[in-house]
Design an enzyme around this catalytic site. Structure first.
Site, PDB file in Angstrom:
ATOM      1  CD  GLU A 161     -18.075  -7.700  18.079  1.00 12.02           C
ATOM      2  OE1 GLU A 161     -19.070  -6.740  17.117  1.00 12.02           O
ATOM      3  OE2 GLU A 161     -19.523  -8.301  18.943  1.00 12.02           O
ATOM      4  CD  GLU A 266     -20.135 -11.330  23.717  1.00 10.82           C
ATOM      5  OE1 GLU A 266     -20.785 -11.268  22.613  1.00 10.82           O
ATOM      6  OE2 GLU A 266     -18.689 -10.109  24.127  1.00 10.82           O
TER       7      GLU A 266
HETATM    8  O1  9MR Z   1     -26.562  -8.704  24.399  1.00 12.65           O
HETATM    9  C1  9MR Z   1     -26.294  -6.972  24.247  1.00 12.65           C
HETATM   10  C2  9MR Z   1     -27.165  -6.673  24.056  1.00 12.65           C
HETATM   11  O2  9MR Z   1     -27.913  -6.748  24.540  1.00 12.65           O
HETATM   12  C3  9MR Z   1     -27.302  -5.291  23.620  1.00 12.65           C
HETATM   13  O3  9MR Z   1     -28.455  -4.892  22.776  1.00 12.65           O
HETATM   14  C4  9MR Z   1     -26.442  -5.345  22.034  1.00 12.65           C
HETATM   15  C5  9MR Z   1     -25.645  -4.006  22.031  1.00 12.65           C
HETATM   16  O4  9MR Z   1     -25.387  -2.861  22.301  1.00 12.65           O
HETATM   17  O5  9MR Z   1     -24.625  -5.972  22.017  1.00 12.65           O
HETATM   18  C6  9MR Z   1     -25.012  -7.254  22.615  1.00 12.65           C
HETATM   19  O6  9MR Z   1     -23.864  -7.972  23.180  1.00 12.65           O
HETATM   20  C7  9MR Z   1     -23.181  -7.954  22.296  1.00 12.65           C
HETATM   21  C8  9MR Z   1     -22.002  -7.607  22.841  1.00 12.65           C
HETATM   22  O7  9MR Z   1     -21.784  -6.511  23.449  1.00 12.65           O
HETATM   23  C9  9MR Z   1     -20.662  -7.721  22.076  1.00 12.65           C
HETATM   24  N1  9MR Z   1     -20.625  -8.513  21.049  1.00 12.65           N
HETATM   25  C10 9MR Z   1     -22.153  -9.694  20.916  1.00 12.65           C
HETATM   26  C11 9MR Z   1     -23.051  -9.840  22.154  1.00 12.65           C
HETATM   27  C12 9MR Z   1     -24.758  -9.744  21.519  1.00 12.65           C
HETATM   28  O8  9MR Z   1     -24.555  -9.334  20.128  1.00 12.65           O
END
Ligand code: 9MR
Length: 377
Positions: A161, A266
């Site tokens: 990101e 994802e």
């Molecule tokens: O699914 C993840 C969630 O459990 C966490 O709280 C959050 C923050 O760390 O991140 C989510 O995963 C993200 C991923 O790492 C990066 N792309 C977006 C995903 C969804 O927010």
């Protein structure tokens, strides 16, 4: 209410038939097997499933997937909470689980602006680190984390990101302190830490034309600087009405042209109403809870299940059409109960975003996706 033992036994048996390897007359198909000639099928594994394993979930993962990404446990704040302290316990268990089950493991993620402790960007509390200091911190982290799992984690989301939706570089602390070339250092250190690992750039909303163009420019620049980028990750957090297949297709084509390969990293499709103030997948955003925003607390109506199934199938038809450049399709969570959509961008909702429901049973969307593997285009 007490359950009759026979009813309970039947329920357990039907759950096993639904999610386990072939048992009974109508074994449930395996996504990993069905798509084996096309691309890998991955799943994001929550920390809870690693620290508190559930046999039924493990069996489902084994049967359905051939790749896994840890949803949270390799993020900086979890694996390296303090300057002199790493917590490798959960990651070691995740890697052992992957090895036992022959899964291609993806490391998520080495360099991100989010879930990174403040100390990383400081030389002392409240004092910003210098470029040299932050590069040293970045290098040590990458060497220690990617280096520890060299030969075991097959690919890394090296940078996550880094782009704004308009395709410009995000104004993150990494960029502010090091400069625009921070990505080059991240890719260089990752390659040094594990020369055999695949290296990915990963981002959300990659179907947006401006962001896609920004990703192409970014990867071109990395390559000109001598870095290896093996694939670009399109996170693919989608809704029921957006994006259009044509936007996704244009990005698959452009990103594959730039990097050689694309990974869908994802994938999930949110059926819940979208709060008007939220866009993209930035975890920093949130919206207030309301019953209107949580309409499927008691289950997803059949018509919505069918709509979700058709939307998933539409994306898989697209992926199948471009299977020559798609390396992997990873779902962001094993089942609806574990989806991040239960808590984001509104807390306490009942999400229905994945192919398996809360009891780990396959949904109509599962059958629809599986069917695309054998359809003639
Ligand atoms: O699914 C993840 C969630 O459990 C966490 O709280 C959050 C923050 O760390 O991140 C989510 O995963 C993200 C991923 O790492 C990066 N792309 C977006 C995903 C969804 O927010």
């Amino acid at each position: 209410m007490t359950h009759h033992p026979v009813t309970t036994a039947l329920a357990v048996l039907s759950a096993l038939v639904a999610c386990g390897p072939a048992i009974g007359d109508e074994p449930v198909g395996s996504l990993a097997k069905a798509f084996a000639g096309k691309y890998r099928i991955g799943v994001a594994i929550s920390t809870g499933l690693v620290t508190n394993p559930r046999p039924a979930a493990d069996a489902l993962i084994r049967h359905q997937f051939n790749s896994a990404t840890p949803e949270n446990l390799l993020k900086w704040e979890n694996v390296h909470p303090d300057k002199d302290r790493y917590d490798f316990g959960p990651a070691d268990r995740f890697v052992a689980f992957g090895k036992e089950n022959d899964l291609f493991l993806v490391g998520h993620t080495l360099v991100w602006h989010s879930q990174t402790p403040a100390w990383v960007f400081e030389s002392a509390p409240g004092v910003p680190a210098t470029r040299e200091q932050l590069l040293t911190t970045m290098r040590d982290h990458i060497y220690n984390v990617a280096g520890r799992y060299a030969g075991q984690i097959g690919g890394w989301d090296v940078v996550n990101e880094a782009l704004n939706d308009d395709g410009t570089l995000r104004d993150s602390p990494w960029r502010r302190i090091i400069g625009d070339d921070y990505l080059e250092f991240a890719f260089k250190y990752a390659q040094e830490a594990d020369p055999a690992a695949e290296l990915y750039y990963n981002d959300y909303s990659m179907h947006l034309a401006a962001k896609r163009d920004g990703a192409v420019r970014l990867v071109d620049k990395l390559k000109q600087a001598g870095c290896r980028v093996d694939a670009i990750g399109m996170q693919s957090h989608y809704g029921m009405g957006h994006p259009q297949a044509s936007e996704v297709e244009a990005s698959i084509e452009a990103l594959a042209e730039a990097a050689g390969k694309v990974a869908i990293t994802e994938l999930d499709i949110n059926v819940l109403p979208w709060p008007s103030n939220i866009a993209g997948a930035d975890v920093g955003q949130s919206a207030a809870a309301s019953p209107r925003l949580n309409p499927y607390r008691d289950g997803l109506p059949a018509a919505k299940q069918a709509e979700l199934a058709e939307r998933y199938a539409m994306f898989f038809r697209l992926y199948n059409h471009h299977a020559d450049v798609i390396d992997r399709v990873t779902f962001w969570g094993l089942d609806d109960g574990r989806s991040w959509h239960n808590g984001w961008p509104v807390r306490g909702r009942t999400a229905h975003s994945l192919l398996f429901d809360r009891s780990l049973a396959p949904k109509p969307a599962f059958d629809a996706v599986l069917r695309t593997a054998t359809e003639t285009p």
